[in-house]
Design a protein around this motif. Sequence first.
Motif, short mmCIF file in Angstrom:
data_model
loop_
_atom_site.label_atom_id
_atom_site.label_comp_id
_atom_site.label_asym_id
_atom_site.label_seq_id
_atom_site.Cartn_x
_atom_site.Cartn_y
_atom_site.Cartn_z
N GLU A 181 0.85 -1.19 0.00
CA GLU A 181 0.00 0.00 0.00
C GLU A 181 0.88 1.24 0.00
O GLU A 181 2.04 1.18 0.43
N PRO A 182 0.36 2.38 -0.45
CA PRO A 182 1.16 3.61 -0.47
C PRO A 182 1.61 4.00 0.94
O PRO A 182 0.79 4.21 1.82
N ASP A 183 2.89 4.07 1.16
CA ASP A 183 3.48 4.50 2.42
C ASP A 183 4.96 4.80 2.15
O ASP A 183 5.52 4.34 1.15
N HIS A 184 5.55 5.56 3.03
CA HIS A 184 6.98 5.91 2.92
C HIS A 184 7.30 6.60 1.60
O HIS A 184 8.38 6.42 1.04
N LEU A 185 6.34 7.38 1.12
CA LEU A 185 6.58 8.08 -0.14
C LEU A 185 7.57 9.23 0.04
O LEU A 185 8.07 9.77 -0.95
N ASP A 186 7.87 9.57 1.30
CA ASP A 186 8.95 10.54 1.55
C ASP A 186 10.28 9.98 1.05
O ASP A 186 11.18 10.73 0.65
N HIS A 187 10.41 8.65 1.08
CA HIS A 187 11.63 8.00 0.58
C HIS A 187 11.53 7.69 -0.91
O HIS A 187 12.46 7.95 -1.67
N TYR A 188 10.40 7.12 -1.33
CA TYR A 188 10.29 6.61 -2.70
C TYR A 188 9.89 7.68 -3.71
O TYR A 188 10.23 7.59 -4.88
N GLY A 189 9.12 8.65 -3.28
CA GLY A 189 8.72 9.72 -4.18
C GLY A 189 7.46 9.45 -4.96
O GLY A 189 6.73 10.37 -5.32
N SER A 190 7.16 8.18 -5.23
CA SER A 190 5.96 7.84 -5.98
C SER A 190 5.53 6.42 -5.67
O SER A 190 6.35 5.58 -5.23
N VAL A 191 4.26 6.14 -5.91
CA VAL A 191 3.73 4.79 -5.71
C VAL A 191 4.42 3.82 -6.67
O VAL A 191 4.70 2.67 -6.33
N GLU A 192 4.71 4.29 -7.87
CA GLU A 192 5.36 3.44 -8.88
C GLU A 192 6.74 3.00 -8.42
O GLU A 192 7.13 1.83 -8.58
N ALA A 193 7.50 3.93 -7.81
CA ALA A 193 8.84 3.59 -7.32
C ALA A 193 8.76 2.61 -6.16
O ALA A 193 9.59 1.69 -6.03
N LEU A 194 7.75 2.78 -5.31
CA LEU A 194 7.54 1.84 -4.19
C LEU A 194 7.26 0.44 -4.72
O LEU A 194 7.86 -0.55 -4.27
N GLU A 195 6.36 0.34 -5.68
CA GLU A 195 6.02 -0.96 -6.25
C GLU A 195 7.23 -1.59 -6.93
O GLU A 195 7.45 -2.81 -6.85
N GLN A 196 8.04 -0.79 -7.59
CA GLN A 196 9.23 -1.30 -8.26
C GLN A 196 10.21 -1.90 -7.26
O GLN A 196 10.84 -2.93 -7.51
N ALA A 197 10.32 -1.26 -6.09
CA ALA A 197 11.20 -1.79 -5.04
C ALA A 197 10.70 -3.15 -4.55
O ALA A 197 11.48 -4.09 -4.37
N PHE A 198 9.38 -3.28 -4.36
CA PHE A 198 8.83 -4.57 -3.96
C PHE A 198 9.04 -5.61 -5.05
O PHE A 198 9.30 -6.79 -4.76
N ALA A 199 8.94 -5.20 -6.30
CA ALA A 199 9.15 -6.13 -7.41
C ALA A 199 10.59 -6.64 -7.41
O ALA A 199 10.85 -7.83 -7.65
N GLN A 200 11.52 -5.75 -7.13
CA GLN A 200 12.93 -6.15 -7.05
C GLN A 200 13.15 -7.12 -5.91
O GLN A 200 13.84 -8.14 -6.05
N PHE A 201 12.53 -6.83 -4.76
CA PHE A 201 12.63 -7.73 -3.59
C PHE A 201 12.08 -9.11 -3.93
O PHE A 201 12.69 -10.14 -3.64
N ALA A 202 10.90 -9.13 -4.57
CA ALA A 202 10.22 -10.40 -4.84
C ALA A 202 10.96 -11.26 -5.86
O ALA A 202 10.82 -12.49 -5.86
N SER A 203 11.73 -10.64 -6.72
CA SER A 203 12.45 -11.39 -7.75
C SER A 203 13.80 -11.91 -7.27
O SER A 203 14.46 -12.68 -7.98
N ASP A 204 14.20 -11.50 -6.06
CA ASP A 204 15.52 -11.85 -5.53
C ASP A 204 15.40 -12.95 -4.48
O ASP A 204 15.91 -12.82 -3.37
N CYS A 205 14.67 -14.02 -4.80
CA CYS A 205 14.52 -15.14 -3.87
C CYS A 205 14.28 -16.40 -4.68
O CYS A 205 14.08 -16.35 -5.90
N ARG A 206 14.27 -17.54 -4.00
CA ARG A 206 13.97 -18.81 -4.68
C ARG A 206 12.49 -19.10 -4.64
O ARG A 206 11.90 -19.56 -5.62
N VAL A 207 11.86 -18.82 -3.49
CA VAL A 207 10.43 -19.08 -3.30
C VAL A 207 9.77 -17.81 -2.77
O VAL A 207 10.26 -17.21 -1.80
N LEU A 208 8.66 -17.40 -3.38
CA LEU A 208 7.90 -16.24 -2.92
C LEU A 208 6.54 -16.71 -2.43
O LEU A 208 5.77 -17.33 -3.18
#
Length: 458
Positions: A181-208
């Motif tokens: 959900e939208p939060d910490h936009l002081d760091h990310y600047g946009s909802v799109e950037a926040l979602e992109q960070a989660f996408a990067q996190f989710a792709s860096d594992c063996r099992v999600l």
Amino acid sequence: MTRFHFIGVGGSGMSAVARLTAARGIDVSGSDRGESAYFVALREAGMDVRVGHDAQWVDGADAVVISTAVRETNPELARARERGIRVLHRSEALAHALEGKRLIAVAGSHGKTTTSAMVAHALHGAGIDASFAVGARVFGVEGAVAGGYAGDSDVAVVEADESDGSFLRYHPEIAILLNIEPDHLDHYGSVEALEQAFAQFASDCRVLVACAEDDTVMRVARAAAETGVQVITYGRSDADVTVTSKAIVRDGAAHPLNVPIPGEHQRLNAAAAWAAAVAVGADPARAVGALASFAGTGRRYQLRGEVAGVRVIDDYAHHPTEVDAVLTAARAAGAGHLVVLFQPALFTRTQLHAQAFADALSIADADVVIASVHGDREDPIPGVTSQTILDRMAVAEDSTAQVVEDLEDAAAVAASLARPGTQLMTVGSGTVTLAAGWILDALRSGSEGDAAGAGSHG
């Protein structure tokens, strides 16, 4: 001997990292502006922790560990920069402390702390002595200090904090993604950037392990699957792991599920925790059985005491979805009249979610007291105050709402609104937890006064 110096060592998250760092044979020192329970526990465990901040305390350290909340003006950080001492974010220190472990990382906008603790509890119940770093005290694990525990197995559980992007430093074998959900936009600047960070996190594992009930999570999970990540979904329907009123079901096998803490969302969290524990090798039946004895974590629907028929519950909820969930859970658990002392955290969050906070707090048969915004690491934003929330509330006829800026005054007002049968809740991620103790003291004083008054007429 290598020494790491922790600035702000008494925080719940930082103290957990300090504990695990010490368990790796590294000498740990630390400082903080006051003595928290976590600070005292570290000192009792033999670590050199001191009150205050003094530049000379970092001299001789091999690394200085900070969180995002530590400002560059801190004298110890300034000395470290001046001397060229390596400065690590706490996530980097934690990754170092858990190097070589099979990592389970729990991420999401809310529910990380409880779910991380559930994973650890399920693993321990299944006979896997997992290390963990959770941002609150975990009840029921012998030897745990605050949210940190160093186990003997090759498995570790971490609460992966997205607030400053530091969760991207973990490279987990198994990741849990609870919600986005939208939060910490002081760091990310946009909802799109926040979602992109989660996408990067989710792709860096063996099992999600991904929540099927969150559309954004599922969009991220589908992208992760395209990179070769194995995705296990969970939810109340149409998922690999489904949660019913009585069981967790996977591949046609039903495992009876008892979650002792209130809230439908906690059953979903339990399903995510179970799926991750099984994915790392836990016996399914033992893991689900362990959840029946889950005692919760500090500041997550934590009963702080009961005086004169008034139950005082302390909860860390600081996002509108969390506030709504914890108040809904209170009603589901049978609470009638509620008194809610809410302390908003961060001016940017208050500005972004003022209406959503107002909606969550606009409940029947409740007296709501809103303290001033806990700015923490932020500077105030002109025009953004607790009144911003109050002005948007739809207060029911049987309810009241008011702003009392000073926290001690707000606690006194909240205590005065309670009556036998009330559930009084202190809610927020800041210093509002202190108010729970003040309220209990006020209730005891009132109860003793009533008893003395009654006795004088005997």
